[in-house]
Design an enzyme around this catalytic site. Structure first.
Site, PDB file in Angstrom:
ATOM      1  N   ARG A 148       0.104   3.536  -8.801  1.00 30.40           N
ATOM      2  CA  ARG A 148       0.166   2.079  -8.857  1.00 30.40           C
ATOM      3  C   ARG A 148       1.494   1.648  -9.458  1.00 30.40           C
ATOM      4  O   ARG A 148       1.963   2.221 -10.444  1.00 30.40           O
ATOM      5  CB  ARG A 148      -0.988   1.501  -9.719  1.00 30.40           C
ATOM      6  CG  ARG A 148      -2.310   1.399  -8.968  1.00 30.40           C
ATOM      7  CD  ARG A 148      -2.279   0.270  -7.934  1.00 30.40           C
ATOM      8  NE  ARG A 148      -3.511   0.172  -7.161  1.00 30.40           N
ATOM      9  CZ  ARG A 148      -3.694   0.727  -5.977  1.00 30.40           C
ATOM     10  NH1 ARG A 148      -2.744   1.479  -5.439  1.00 30.40           N
ATOM     11  NH2 ARG A 148      -4.816   0.545  -5.317  1.00 30.40           N
ATOM     12  N   GLU A 167       5.046  -6.264  -4.511  1.00 30.85           N
ATOM     13  CA  GLU A 167       5.052  -5.798  -3.119  1.00 30.85           C
ATOM     14  C   GLU A 167       4.920  -6.972  -2.163  1.00 30.85           C
ATOM     15  O   GLU A 167       3.923  -7.706  -2.255  1.00 30.85           O
ATOM     16  CB  GLU A 167       3.914  -4.783  -2.900  1.00 30.85           C
ATOM     17  CG  GLU A 167       4.075  -3.520  -3.741  1.00 30.85           C
ATOM     18  CD  GLU A 167       2.964  -2.480  -3.520  1.00 30.85           C
ATOM     19  OE1 GLU A 167       2.010  -2.786  -2.775  1.00 30.85           O
ATOM     20  OE2 GLU A 167       3.073  -1.384  -4.081  1.00 30.85           O
ATOM     21  N   HIS A 184       4.377   1.861   0.019  1.00 35.69           N
ATOM     22  CA  HIS A 184       2.950   1.954  -0.325  1.00 35.69           C
ATOM     23  C   HIS A 184       2.151   2.556   0.843  1.00 35.69           C
ATOM     24  O   HIS A 184       1.235   1.932   1.380  1.00 35.69           O
ATOM     25  CB  HIS A 184       2.387   0.579  -0.700  1.00 35.69           C
ATOM     26  CG  HIS A 184       1.145   0.658  -1.538  1.00 35.69           C
ATOM     27  ND1 HIS A 184       0.812  -0.291  -2.465  1.00 35.69           N
ATOM     28  CD2 HIS A 184       0.148   1.601  -1.609  1.00 35.69           C
ATOM     29  CE1 HIS A 184      -0.320   0.037  -3.052  1.00 35.69           C
ATOM     30  NE2 HIS A 184      -0.744   1.177  -2.548  1.00 35.69           N
TER      31      HIS A 184
END
Length: 535
Positions: free
Chosen positions: A231, A260, A281
């Site tokens: 994360r 993001e 990601h």
């Protein structure tokens, strides 16, 4: 049940829901926040990934919402505490992308160590260079895994396959698990000081946010390799960029970002750094993982509809699923006991104690306590109470909730006792299972033995001849049939307690008539809408 899907979720995984005639599903991708707020009030379930923020505004607007289904592991985009206060269940899919995330960690690590991305770009540009892309091997390195859960455990196994010595740090993991994986549990500081490779696999929480900062990076070996496929924000990104710039870190691989898509200068600097290998990601982005997480949350929604236990609810205490068949009858028992017991108490309870005796005390009984608490509070508050918000509501009401356990249960293999206290009064009820069905075996200090029925009448009076006849006569006069009667008394001609199972409700006028005829010191009509006579 109306469901809205707000992020990309694999169609194959949603097939279970599409085939169920009870479900109406709308897929609405790319909604602006204002648009979603205007729509969400119509839906009982929202299925999301990381693209939708389920915050206070959304939860307040979602008047009918029963569940947030996060098709993935992380729940940092969901305000779980506020959802719990609203009684909204939050489920995720913690295992669906486990393998995907572990494999991506290794892919990113290998790509970074062997300069795969830059060598690929160089060759595609028409160059033939080899020396600038000389890499490093994993064999013989000491690797540190922070977080030895499902993903971290798989990464540790793969690192060992590459002949690394693996150290791990996880305060919530038993030594046996580390031993089974063939890794050594050490402290955080030992990881930072001793390891050539450090990879993090923890959730993002208040405890882990910024966990690896300037202090931790300074403790690391010169030339260390650092990985984050967990994360964004677990590693302090400005400190990471400084450590890259000053050469403290030789190589980094990053898949996740605190923002993001990344927009800040710090994140852009990390992404552009020549010794940082990056991906947008992608840890969970395999076809298999996307289907798995969608299937997992779809099954949880169907479990909710079918009133079955939820395996991956993050804000409900739950049993080990291997024990669920054994524990399900006890959930019914404690629910019936709480429903019965609260009707004997005048006013709000101030303290509630759940006691477990016998073989059941060997297990985690917290789900039973929360289930009973929800049933009990549902009788005394106006809002909906369930296993999600029961403890929070009790806390807000100032109710003390206690749980006690003992493996000794006298005449019963298992016995549950509920004590409710309030306004200076104390009500005690004990129950047990007989062939899987709930029975009440004690009220106050009286040994009893009866199966709770929908309509019951309980009264205390001085034990003397003719009392049962008077009660029967009054009931007959008002055409109220008595199904069964259970009598308890402290001593001959002392106080007696009678519990009657009756075929229909008793009016207040009849209750007053019985009270006068028997000179009852306590009389109460009980309505058990929750009674289930089979397990």
């Amino acid at each position: 049940m109306k469901i809205i899907v707000t992020d990309e979720v694999a169609d194959q995984g949603l097939e279970l829901l599409k085939q169920d005639p009870r479900i109406e599903m709308d897929i609405r991708l790319g909604l602006k926040k204002e648009e979603l707020l205007a729509l969400i009030g119509d839906y009982e379930v929202i299925i999301t990934r990381s693209g939708t923020t389920v915050d206070k505004d959304l939860l307040d607007a979602a008047k009918n919402l029963k569940m947030v289904a996060r098709a993935g592991v992380g729940i940092d985009n969901v305000d779980v505490d506020y959802a719990s206060s609203k009684g909204v269940i939050v489920v995720n899919a913690p295992f669906g992308n486990t393998n995907s995330a572990a494999e991506h960690t290794m892919a990113l690590l290998m790509a970074a160590c062997r300069n795969v991305t830059v060598a690929n770009a160089s060759l595609k540009a028409g160059e033939w260079k080899r020396a600038p892309f000389t890499g490093v091997e994993l064999k013989g390195k000491t690797a540190g895994v922070i977080g030895l859960g499902k993903v971290g455990g798989r990464v540790a196994t793969r690192l060992k396959a590459f002949e690394c010595e693996v150290l791990a740090c996880d305060p919530y993991i038993a030594v046996k698990r580390a031993h089974d994986l063939g890794v050594k549990l050490v402290s955080h500081d030992e990881i930072y000081k001793k390891c050539d490779i450090i990879t993090v696999h923890t959730p993002l929480t208040d405890e882990t946010k910024g966990m690896i900062g300037a202090r931790e990076l300074a403790m690391m070996k010169d030339g260390v390799i650092v990985m984050n496929v967990a994360r964004g924000g677990i590693i302090d990104e400005p400190a990471l960029l400084d450590a890259m710039n000053n050469g403290k870190i030789a190589i980094a691989g990053v898949d996740v970002w605190s923002e993001e898509p990344p927009k800040t200068d710090v994140l852009k600097g990390l992404i552009a750094h020549p010794r940082v290998t990056v991906t947008p990601h992608l840890g969970a982005n395999t076809h298999e993982a996307q289907i798995n997480v969608a299937v997992d949350v779809s099954k949880e929604i169907l479990n909710y509809l079918d009133e079955k236990p939820l395996e991956n609810a993050v804000n409900i205490p739950r049993f080990d699923m291997a024990l669920m068949d054994q524990m399900r009858p006890f959930l019914n028992l404690v629910n019936v006991m709480a429903d019965f017991g609260i009707q004997l108490l005048d006013g709000h309870p101030e303290k509630i104690t759940f006691s477990y005796a016998g073989a059941i005390a060997h297990y985690d009984c917290s789900p039973l306590t929360v289930c009973g608490l929800a049933a009990l509070l549902g009788r005394v508050v106006d809002q909906d109470v369930n296993m999600v918000n029961a403890s929070l509501i009790a806390e807000q009401m100032g109710i003390v909730v206690e749980e006690t356990k003992t493996t000794s249960a006298d005449a019963f293999s298992n016995l549950i006792t509920l004590i409710a206290e309030g306004d200076g009064k104390r009500r005690t009820i004990a129950g047990a299972l007989f062939e899987g069905a709930p029975r009440i075996v004690r009220l106050r200090d009286y040994a009893m033995d009866f199966t709770p029925e929908e309509h019951m009448l309980l009264l205390h009076y001085a034990d003397r001849p003719g009392m049962i006849g008077k009660i029967g006569t009054i009931m007959g006069k008002h055409e109220i049939n008595i199904g069964s009667m259970n009598l308890g008394r402290s001593e001959k001609k002392g106080e007696a307690m009678v519990i009657l199972s009756i075929d229909s409700a008793v009016s207040q006028a009849v209750i007053e008539e019985i009270k006068q005829a028997t000179e009852a010191t306590f009389i109460r009509a009980i309505h058990m809408a929750s009674v289930k006579t089979s397990p």
